[in-house]
Scaffold this motif. Sequence first.
Motif, PDB file in Angstrom:
ATOM      1  N   HIS A  82       0.832  -1.205   0.000  1.00 47.98           N
ATOM      2  CA  HIS A  82       0.000   0.000   0.000  1.00 47.98           C
ATOM      3  C   HIS A  82       0.869   1.257   0.000  1.00 47.98           C
ATOM      4  N   LEU A  83       1.873   1.301   0.866  1.00 46.65           N
ATOM      5  CA  LEU A  83       2.742   2.473   0.927  1.00 46.65           C
ATOM      6  C   LEU A  83       3.536   2.654  -0.363  1.00 46.65           C
ATOM      7  N   GLN A  85       2.658   1.627  -3.403  1.00 47.75           N
ATOM      8  CA  GLN A  85       1.753   2.079  -4.466  1.00 47.75           C
ATOM      9  C   GLN A  85       1.361   3.537  -4.264  1.00 47.75           C
ATOM     10  N   SER A  86       1.070   3.911  -3.029  1.00 43.39           N
ATOM     11  CA  SER A  86       0.708   5.299  -2.742  1.00 43.39           C
ATOM     12  C   SER A  86       1.873   6.230  -3.032  1.00 43.39           C
ATOM     13  N   SER A  87       3.068   5.815  -2.683  1.00 47.29           N
ATOM     14  CA  SER A  87       4.250   6.624  -2.945  1.00 47.29           C
ATOM     15  C   SER A  87       4.447   6.838  -4.434  1.00 47.29           C
ATOM     16  N   GLN A  89       2.167   6.711  -6.741  1.00 49.60           N
ATOM     17  CA  GLN A  89       1.049   7.451  -7.322  1.00 49.60           C
ATOM     18  C   GLN A  89       1.009   8.907  -6.859  1.00 49.60           C
ATOM     19  N   LEU A  90       1.338   9.158  -5.614  1.00 54.46           N
ATOM     20  CA  LEU A  90       1.141  10.488  -5.051  1.00 54.46           C
ATOM     21  C   LEU A  90       2.374  11.394  -5.111  1.00 54.46           C
TER      22      LEU A  90
END
Length: 126
Positions: A82-83, A85-87, A89-90
Amino acid sequence: MTEWTTAVWGAVGSAFVVGLAVGVILVRFTSRNVQKQLQLESDLKAMKSKVEEQKHQLEQHFAHSATLLSTLAEDYKKLYTHLAQSSSQLLPEEQQTEFFKLSQNDAPDENQPRDYSEGSSGLLKH
C-alpha cells in the motif's frame, strides 16, 4: 504325654505376648509405608496430569503465536505494498524513496546474499 508345667505355660504366654507386640509394630510400620506409598503415587499422578496440561497449553500457545506471526507478516506485506503504491502514485518521481519503489517482479535479487549455502561447506569434515 506329660503335663505342662506352669513354667511352660508362662513361656508360651510370654511368647504369645512378644509375638503380638512384634506383630503390632510390624503392622504400624508397614501401614505407614503403604500410606506413604499411596500418597506418593497420588502425588505422582497429579504431577503427571499437571505436566500434560502444561504441555497442552504450551502447544496451544505456540500454535496461536504461529498464527499471529503469519497474520502479522501478511499485514506487513499489505502495508508495504500500500505504501509503495501510494508513494508511486502520489509523489513525483524525484521525491520517491528507494525503499518504497516497487519492482516489476517479486523474485529476489540474485546478488542479494542468502542465509543458506548451496552445498556442503566442508566445516564438519575430518
